[in-house]
Design a protein around this motif. Sequence first.
Motif, PDB file in Angstrom:
ATOM      1  N   THR A 206      70.407  26.756   6.984  1.00  0.00           N
ATOM      2  CA  THR A 206      68.983  26.485   7.164  1.00  0.00           C
ATOM      3  C   THR A 206      68.449  27.272   8.354  1.00  0.00           C
ATOM      4  O   THR A 206      67.367  27.875   8.295  1.00  0.00           O
ATOM      5  N   LEU A 207      69.213  27.286   9.445  1.00  0.00           N
ATOM      6  CA  LEU A 207      68.850  28.096  10.610  1.00  0.00           C
ATOM      7  C   LEU A 207      68.784  29.570  10.236  1.00  0.00           C
ATOM      8  O   LEU A 207      67.844  30.291  10.609  1.00  0.00           O
ATOM      9  N   ILE A 208      69.755  30.018   9.474  1.00  0.00           N
ATOM     10  CA  ILE A 208      69.824  31.422   9.068  1.00  0.00           C
ATOM     11  C   ILE A 208      68.641  31.794   8.179  1.00  0.00           C
ATOM     12  O   ILE A 208      68.146  32.927   8.221  1.00  0.00           O
ATOM     13  N   ALA A 209      68.155  30.854   7.367  1.00  0.00           N
ATOM     14  CA  ALA A 209      66.999  31.135   6.503  1.00  0.00           C
ATOM     15  C   ALA A 209      65.786  31.523   7.347  1.00  0.00           C
ATOM     16  O   ALA A 209      65.036  32.448   6.998  1.00  0.00           O
ATOM     17  N   THR A 210      65.586  30.823   8.474  1.00  0.00           N
ATOM     18  CA  THR A 210      64.486  31.173   9.374  1.00  0.00           C
ATOM     19  C   THR A 210      64.714  32.541   9.998  1.00  0.00           C
ATOM     20  O   THR A 210      63.799  33.366  10.084  1.00  0.00           O
ATOM     21  N   SER A 211      65.949  32.791  10.426  1.00  0.00           N
ATOM     22  CA  SER A 211      66.283  34.080  11.022  1.00  0.00           C
ATOM     23  C   SER A 211      66.058  35.216  10.030  1.00  0.00           C
ATOM     24  O   SER A 211      65.504  36.265  10.385  1.00  0.00           O
ATOM     25  N   ASP A 212      66.465  35.002   8.781  1.00  0.00           N
ATOM     26  CA  ASP A 212      66.281  36.040   7.758  1.00  0.00           C
ATOM     27  C   ASP A 212      64.802  36.353   7.539  1.00  0.00           C
ATOM     28  O   ASP A 212      64.415  37.512   7.336  1.00  0.00           O
ATOM     29  N   LEU A 213      63.974  35.303   7.557  1.00  0.00           N
ATOM     30  CA  LEU A 213      62.537  35.517   7.376  1.00  0.00           C
ATOM     31  C   LEU A 213      61.970  36.385   8.492  1.00  0.00           C
ATOM     32  O   LEU A 213      61.195  37.325   8.240  1.00  0.00           O
ATOM     33  N   LEU A 214      62.370  36.106   9.722  1.00  0.00           N
ATOM     34  CA  LEU A 214      61.891  36.905  10.843  1.00  0.00           C
ATOM     35  C   LEU A 214      62.391  38.341  10.754  1.00  0.00           C
ATOM     36  O   LEU A 214      61.670  39.284  11.109  1.00  0.00           O
TER      37      LEU A 214
ATOM     38  N   SER B 215      58.361  44.653   7.976  1.00  0.00           N
ATOM     39  CA  SER B 215      57.224  44.637   7.058  1.00  0.00           C
ATOM     40  C   SER B 215      56.365  45.886   7.156  1.00  0.00           C
ATOM     41  O   SER B 215      55.689  46.256   6.193  1.00  0.00           O
ATOM     42  N   ALA B 216      56.360  46.543   8.332  1.00  0.00           N
ATOM     43  CA  ALA B 216      55.544  47.749   8.483  1.00  0.00           C
ATOM     44  C   ALA B 216      55.948  48.816   7.478  1.00  0.00           C
ATOM     45  O   ALA B 216      55.104  49.590   6.994  1.00  0.00           O
ATOM     46  N   GLU B 217      57.234  48.845   7.136  1.00  0.00           N
ATOM     47  CA  GLU B 217      57.717  49.817   6.153  1.00  0.00           C
ATOM     48  C   GLU B 217      57.093  49.587   4.784  1.00  0.00           C
ATOM     49  O   GLU B 217      56.961  50.502   3.987  1.00  0.00           O
TER      50      GLU B 217
ATOM     51  N   GLU C 200      50.910  44.877   8.267  1.00  0.00           N
ATOM     52  CA  GLU C 200      50.845  44.745   9.711  1.00  0.00           C
ATOM     53  C   GLU C 200      50.871  43.275  10.096  1.00  0.00           C
ATOM     54  O   GLU C 200      50.112  42.472   9.564  1.00  0.00           O
ATOM     55  N   VAL C 201      51.761  42.924  11.023  1.00  0.00           N
ATOM     56  CA  VAL C 201      51.854  41.546  11.517  1.00  0.00           C
ATOM     57  C   VAL C 201      51.822  41.582  13.040  1.00  0.00           C
ATOM     58  O   VAL C 201      52.182  42.599  13.653  1.00  0.00           O
ATOM     59  N   PRO C 202      51.377  40.487  13.681  1.00  0.00           N
ATOM     60  CA  PRO C 202      51.369  40.469  15.152  1.00  0.00           C
ATOM     61  C   PRO C 202      52.766  40.696  15.713  1.00  0.00           C
ATOM     62  O   PRO C 202      53.763  40.243  15.149  1.00  0.00           O
ATOM     63  N   ARG C 203      52.828  41.370  16.830  1.00  0.00           N
ATOM     64  CA  ARG C 203      54.127  41.684  17.431  1.00  0.00           C
ATOM     65  C   ARG C 203      54.793  40.474  18.066  1.00  0.00           C
ATOM     66  O   ARG C 203      55.984  40.499  18.353  1.00  0.00           O
TER      67      ARG C 203
END
Length: 451
Positions: A49-57, A63-65, A69-72
Amino acid sequence: MTHVVIIGGGPGGYEAALVAARLGAQVTVVERDGLGGSTVLTDCVPSKTLIATSDLLTEVESSAELGVEVPRDVRADLAAVNDRVMKLALAQSADIAGRLEREGIEFVKGSARLVSAGSVEVDGRTIQADAVLVATGAHPRVSPDALPDGERILTWEQVYALREIPDHMIVVGSGVTGAEFASAYNGLDARVTLVSSRDRVLPGEDEDAAELIEDVFTERGMTVMGQSRMASVRRDGDQVVVTLTDGREVDGSHCLLALGSIPNTADLGLEEAGVVLDENGFVRVDRVSRTSVPGIYAAGDCTGVLMLASVAAQQGRIAMAHLLGDAVHPLDLQKVSSNIFTSPEIATVGLSQRKIDEAGLHVDVVMLPLATNARAKMQGVRHGFVKLFSRRGMGVVVGGVVVGPRASELIHAVSLAVSASLTVDQVADAFTVYPSLSGSVAEAARSLHPR
């Protein structure tokens, strides 16, 4: 009616209980901590569950690729993440309790001790049984020179008490657990140092996969210290100091100990009942989960056979099928699939290159990078590959490795091939969606067409 007492409510225990109940047995499950065991409450479910959050980040960072564009300053709220982790673990435990209740399985909360093959004592109460299954799991190994305090020096069961992302997490141990947590905290934007006593991370895994994941770790800013054995860990105020055997010191804000596991077999009365343990305290079992004492079976991490929740569950199912006269397929470790939840994931099934070399088998092997896959290009996937092993001249698939996003899902096609002894032509002839990452599995099989 056969009465089965199961000591331990993790995957090996509760899956065995469900099988036994369906086969007509009276079943009592004894668990001291909570149904689901450490797998659900403190280990597999929380960590993934922790890793799922890490993977999302990690995906957001790339995402720029994809033109987004997302906030830094996008960051995880670790307090909220860990609250969610524990909420999901308790919900999963409650779901298991509900399943057992619907099947008419008795649950006794308490600490059990084996009196004999036909008797179990639970906090002073004696329960008579026709057979017993021991599925007590294991707990984190610690060192006298690196004792966890639950605040700065932590086992993998204690990290969910953290309320803020560590400034600098030092992970000691580069096996599966160490690599997974190092990857997770790196994805959560913590500074991470991975201390490995071996020359590379994941020393027991596929060499190509291990080299790739170490390259990814380094590329993402992690410090990987190879051939660096821990001597001690000490707390120094709000810091920790990891001293290595060569005298070097590594300073950080937190230290996660990933030093392996110790079976929960002490003070259970096993040896007094005649159950044979190995030199490390693991219960010795055969391929149908029998111990040295008739009527006493064992399953899961306490056996040390292969410390995976899926293997524990299968051992438990096999034990009950054998006990109650159902069709039995002995455990075959050459067909087990497993996954390492790093980013990218590493999934394997069947024979590894090491086992192939040790057995002197003649195999053909192909490795296709995911970077050439059309769907991978669309998703911005740069790291990963599909590797297949087939028997030379026969084309039968005997093993495979998938490295990439959701490799745990992609490996199932290879697992089916290994389990059913399919040929590479049969795998290649099955339709895959275009474009899809699974297309690389078919393409690898096509490349191994016998000539």
